[in-house]
Design a protein around this motif. Sequence first.
Motif, PDB file in Angstrom:
ATOM      1  N   SER A 237      63.551  22.321  31.472  1.00 40.26           N
ATOM      2  CA  SER A 237      64.410  23.171  32.283  1.00 40.26           C
ATOM      3  C   SER A 237      64.301  24.634  31.849  1.00 40.26           C
ATOM      4  O   SER A 237      64.264  25.542  32.671  1.00 40.26           O
ATOM      5  N   ARG A 238      64.188  24.836  30.534  1.00 40.66           N
ATOM      6  CA  ARG A 238      63.995  26.206  30.039  1.00 40.66           C
ATOM      7  C   ARG A 238      62.665  26.773  30.533  1.00 40.66           C
ATOM      8  O   ARG A 238      62.577  27.936  30.902  1.00 40.66           O
ATOM      9  N   ALA A 239      61.609  25.903  30.517  1.00 43.25           N
ATOM     10  CA  ALA A 239      60.287  26.350  30.959  1.00 43.25           C
ATOM     11  C   ALA A 239      60.332  26.744  32.434  1.00 43.25           C
ATOM     12  O   ALA A 239      59.755  27.763  32.846  1.00 43.25           O
ATOM     13  N   ARG A 240      61.080  25.964  33.239  1.00 47.26           N
ATOM     14  CA  ARG A 240      61.203  26.285  34.671  1.00 47.26           C
ATOM     15  C   ARG A 240      61.853  27.659  34.845  1.00 47.26           C
ATOM     16  O   ARG A 240      61.416  28.467  35.658  1.00 47.26           O
ATOM     17  N   ASP A 241      62.907  27.908  34.052  1.00 51.26           N
ATOM     18  CA  ASP A 241      63.577  29.217  34.127  1.00 51.26           C
ATOM     19  C   ASP A 241      62.595  30.342  33.830  1.00 51.26           C
ATOM     20  O   ASP A 241      62.600  31.382  34.486  1.00 51.26           O
ATOM     21  N   ARG A 242      61.769  30.108  32.810  1.00 52.42           N
ATOM     22  CA  ARG A 242      60.815  31.157  32.430  1.00 52.42           C
ATOM     23  C   ARG A 242      59.778  31.381  33.532  1.00 52.42           C
ATOM     24  O   ARG A 242      59.382  32.501  33.817  1.00 52.42           O
TER      25      ARG A 242
ATOM     26  N   GLU B  52      58.188  22.727  20.895  1.00 51.59           N
ATOM     27  CA  GLU B  52      59.525  23.270  21.147  1.00 51.59           C
ATOM     28  C   GLU B  52      60.577  22.162  21.047  1.00 51.59           C
ATOM     29  O   GLU B  52      61.636  22.341  20.425  1.00 51.59           O
TER      30      GLU B  52
ATOM     31  N   GLU C 273      65.714  19.300  28.528  1.00 48.58           N
ATOM     32  CA  GLU C 273      66.214  20.639  28.228  1.00 48.58           C
ATOM     33  C   GLU C 273      65.047  21.628  28.107  1.00 48.58           C
ATOM     34  O   GLU C 273      65.082  22.734  28.660  1.00 48.58           O
ATOM     35  N   VAL C 274      63.984  21.184  27.418  1.00 47.37           N
ATOM     36  CA  VAL C 274      62.823  22.051  27.201  1.00 47.37           C
ATOM     37  C   VAL C 274      62.136  22.354  28.537  1.00 47.37           C
ATOM     38  O   VAL C 274      61.744  23.490  28.805  1.00 47.37           O
TER      39      VAL C 274
ATOM     40  N   THR D 144      66.264  15.974  25.120  1.00 46.94           N
ATOM     41  CA  THR D 144      65.706  17.230  24.607  1.00 46.94           C
ATOM     42  C   THR D 144      64.529  17.689  25.471  1.00 46.94           C
ATOM     43  O   THR D 144      64.398  18.877  25.778  1.00 46.94           O
TER      44      THR D 144
END
Length: 462
Positions: free
Chosen positions: A45-50, A66, A42-43, A39
């Motif tokens: 990786s989402r932060a990197r995208d942002r 999160e 995943e969190v 998890t």
Amino acid sequence: MSQIHNSQLRALPSISRLLNTPEIRGVLERVHQEAVVRTLQEVLSRARDRIRKGAMAPAMPELAVEAIAIILEAGQPRMRRVVNATGVILNTNLGRSVLAASAVAQVAEIATAYSNLEYDLQEGQRGSRYEHVDELLVRLTGAEASLVVNNNAAAVLLVVDTFARDREVVVSRGQLVEIGGSFRIPEVLTASGARLVEVGTTNKTHAADYERAISDQTAMLLRCHTSNYRILGFTSEVSPRDMVSIAHARGVLAVEDLGSGVLVDLGAYGLPAEPTVQATVAAGMDLVTFSGDKLLGGPQAGIIVGTQECISRLKKNPLLRALRLDKLTLAALEATLRLYRDPSSVHREVPILEMLSRPLSVLEQEAVDLAARISSISGLVVSVRPGTSQVGGGSLPATDLPTVLVAVGAEGVSAQALCDRLRAGSVPVIARIERELLLIDPRTLLPGDVERIMTALAEALR
Ligand SMILES: *Cc1c(COP(=O)(O)O)cnc(C)c1O
């Protein structure tokens, strides 16, 4: 990639640092580390995208929160209780019928222990699972014998496959029904290798139509209860009794798919009388099929009652093994059927019948009480008004049950938005909207639902 992105990406904490935050350490006491690490990845990786889209690196506690939200969500069952505030009693999307307390207790008993599912306790040898409900069904319906399968669609399939494969089934054009979930009588017939012979017209079918259609290829005349629509006006149908006479005079079977088999006289509750299973059996039908979770108020099941000879043939069909009922369903079905042995109390014990028969004066009091509770929440405009509930689930079409509704409006929030928020609550509340007002029908509320609605409304306005 710009410098600022790179520096923000570098500012993200490592997995091991996140694992050491107090928030995540707390979670690790209850959840396996591997799942937590997955998890966190995943969190991150989402932060990197942002960040790549221009955001700043989130702080460590933010990332932890999160991750915890995702972990808690994953721990929740997907299938959840909801509050049915729609007033539609048998809503297939919301799980159709609600089981009686004694049925639930029996399921729990049988689920958590071994049982005599297929064991004859008297003889000490292999028994039949179908025996457990047979005596009850025979006594309640007046038929000679019974068989139960997964649902009514399976019941129709088994009957047609057993008696009409490569032969003809005669059905009135006024009864070629489609039930929700694309169960169409013509398609079920074709799927079982039978040929459909349509007779009559949409609005009128006469005895002579059936008589003319019977040939040496005919296996059965099939009546389908038009349970989810009604043809009004210039209409005529052949009665079950007449259809039986025509079929038997020519040596073919008479079968009725009743859909929502009722075992009680709905007229006694002030509802339009539906043909009961007993009456259909008494008309002389060789086989009658109906659902367990429509007006019977039990678990999903398909019930077949009829002559000993026909039921024996059905039991020999190898397809039965693929359609056979699970033991938990059987436990719930037996307990539900037991309640019907006392016709004077069944409408209090079976929730579906209780909802169906609840007096308007009681509904009115419930609506007034609920409205008073809701009006204590500031920001809501509440009123009480007459309306209608529905039976639903392909039962009693075109029958509106008078009820009293609670109408709720929220200042600055549209009815649709309020409805959406209630559906997204910790216990989702499903309501309907009419003319920009959210409507709650007390008829389909269960014990504790008023509190759940209060919580959902408070959450929705937060
Ligand atoms: C509902 C219905 C069915 C299907 O019953 P399930 O138990 O949902 O499979 C079949 N025929 C009629 C007439 C129905 O009303």
